[in-house]
Design an enzyme around this catalytic site. Sequence first.
Site, PDB file in Angstrom:
ATOM      1  N   LYS A 194      12.912  -7.102  23.551  1.00  0.00           N
ATOM      2  CA  LYS A 194      12.438  -8.336  24.688  1.00  0.00           C
ATOM      3  C   LYS A 194      12.072 -10.091  24.415  1.00  0.00           C
ATOM      4  O   LYS A 194      11.346  -9.153  23.869  1.00  0.00           O
ATOM      5  CB  LYS A 194      11.672  -7.990  26.084  1.00  0.00           C
ATOM      6  CG  LYS A 194      11.094  -9.310  26.885  1.00  0.00           C
ATOM      7  CD  LYS A 194      10.521  -8.648  28.029  1.00  0.00           C
ATOM      8  CE  LYS A 194      10.113  -9.421  29.395  1.00  0.00           C
ATOM      9  NZ  LYS A 194       9.668  -9.231  30.176  1.00  0.00           N
ATOM     10  N   ARG A 204      10.494 -16.586  36.871  1.00  0.00           N
ATOM     11  CA  ARG A 204       9.132 -16.910  37.348  1.00  0.00           C
ATOM     12  C   ARG A 204       8.801 -17.199  38.302  1.00  0.00           C
ATOM     13  O   ARG A 204       8.096 -17.565  39.323  1.00  0.00           O
ATOM     14  CB  ARG A 204       8.837 -17.271  36.249  1.00  0.00           C
ATOM     15  CG  ARG A 204       8.787 -16.288  35.014  1.00  0.00           C
ATOM     16  CD  ARG A 204       8.281 -16.956  33.035  1.00  0.00           C
ATOM     17  NE  ARG A 204       8.654 -16.426  32.652  1.00  0.00           N
ATOM     18  CZ  ARG A 204       8.059 -16.794  30.889  1.00  0.00           C
ATOM     19  NH1 ARG A 204       7.850 -17.796  30.698  1.00  0.00           N
ATOM     20  NH2 ARG A 204       7.789 -15.901  29.895  1.00  0.00           N
ATOM     21  N   GLU A 237      11.909  -2.121  17.026  1.00  0.00           N
ATOM     22  CA  GLU A 237      11.492  -1.938  18.407  1.00  0.00           C
ATOM     23  C   GLU A 237      12.128  -0.637  19.300  1.00  0.00           C
ATOM     24  O   GLU A 237      11.865   0.230  20.345  1.00  0.00           O
ATOM     25  CB  GLU A 237      11.395  -2.713  19.595  1.00  0.00           C
ATOM     26  CG  GLU A 237      10.226  -4.052  18.958  1.00  0.00           C
ATOM     27  CD  GLU A 237       9.326  -3.987  19.471  1.00  0.00           C
ATOM     28  OE1 GLU A 237       8.900  -1.992  20.066  1.00  0.00           O
ATOM     29  OE2 GLU A 237       8.380  -4.980  19.606  1.00  0.00           O
ATOM     30  N   LYS A 252      17.000  -7.357  26.363  1.00  0.00           N
ATOM     31  CA  LYS A 252      16.719  -8.279  27.301  1.00  0.00           C
ATOM     32  C   LYS A 252      16.290 -10.071  26.831  1.00  0.00           C
ATOM     33  O   LYS A 252      15.456  -9.855  25.744  1.00  0.00           O
ATOM     34  CB  LYS A 252      16.033  -8.508  27.900  1.00  0.00           C
ATOM     35  CG  LYS A 252      15.156  -9.462  29.137  1.00  0.00           C
ATOM     36  CD  LYS A 252      14.461  -8.693  29.940  1.00  0.00           C
ATOM     37  CE  LYS A 252      14.071  -9.938  30.571  1.00  0.00           C
ATOM     38  NZ  LYS A 252      12.738  -9.321  31.396  1.00  0.00           N
TER      39      LYS A 252
END
Length: 329
Positions: A194, A204, A237, A252
């Site tokens: 991400k 948001r 990751e 993402k």
Amino acid sequence: MLRRPRRNRKSESIRKLIRENAVHANDLIQPLFLTTGVNKKEQIKSLPVAHRFSTDKILFEIEECIKLGLHSFIMFPKIPQDLKNPEASYSINPDNYYLKAAIEIKDRFPNITLISDVALDPYNSDGHDGLVKNGIIQNDETLVLLEKMSILQADAGFDILGPSDMMDGRIEAIRYALDSNKHTETSIMSYTAKYASAYYGPFRDALDSAPVNDQNIPKDKKSYQMDPANSREAIIEAELDIMEGADFIMVKPALNYLDIIHLLNTNYETPVVAYHVSGECAMLIAACQNNWLDYNTAMPETLLCIKRAGAKLIISYFAKDFLNLAKGL
Ligand code: PBG
């Protein structure tokens, strides 16, 4: 000329015969924004394709999506300002309305896949995915909250949990918390790669969840979300998430990160999910509203190319619209 590649493009029938990729309902996950109250379907100015629904209305929306063949949803709550605090305590309140909505949804539609969001930002008055102390995001203290959140979400019936917080060690912490609470069957879809992207703006707006403007609070998420300049970290990751028990690994955003989708899909067997994020959808809509692009061709092309890059699944605000369009063809 012995070879004429155009021969394989000469009719729609031949083009269909050699077509390598297509997007199906089974590839798509529809995001849903939840809000408090009843009978609400609110518009989101910066993301005209999406709405915020109250629980009663979200049931109708899910029903419509199911009729189109969708069966997988990822849900995000907008938390009223007065329930937010620096401890994000509403996130672990067993009576919180997000959990109640999940119970209702799974009660009404037991066969769908309902995916949660595990992160503090909607509940945190600082607007960060982790707890903030002295201007620093606290990794290990945040894990304790994420574990509690996860157990509550699994109790509520979410089929898959979606940790979107990017704290280190959270997949292992959550997996362990779930397994020690009889939730061995609850899956984890990790937001593996991400990025600290500029493309989350409309999301948001939808949740009113941006980091607050305060000199003691970091104004961006760069100390935990990945640097858009990097791809090697995505491998680190992914290694960790898979080792720690992730059932799905996510990249993402999607479009500026197709190389990362390809990289993870090439290197790992765990299914790769692409999150086609709010800003990516918003910019396409804006161009179409100006008649600079044609929505009915540009939108499906976008989803198709995310699939071609190696995404097994695509989370997109266009999922429902894509199937509506496909039905009309
Ligand atoms: C936060 C979260 C974000 C998105 C999903 N979960 C925003 C952020 O990290 O600030 C963005 C999704 C989108 O833009 O569509 N945990």
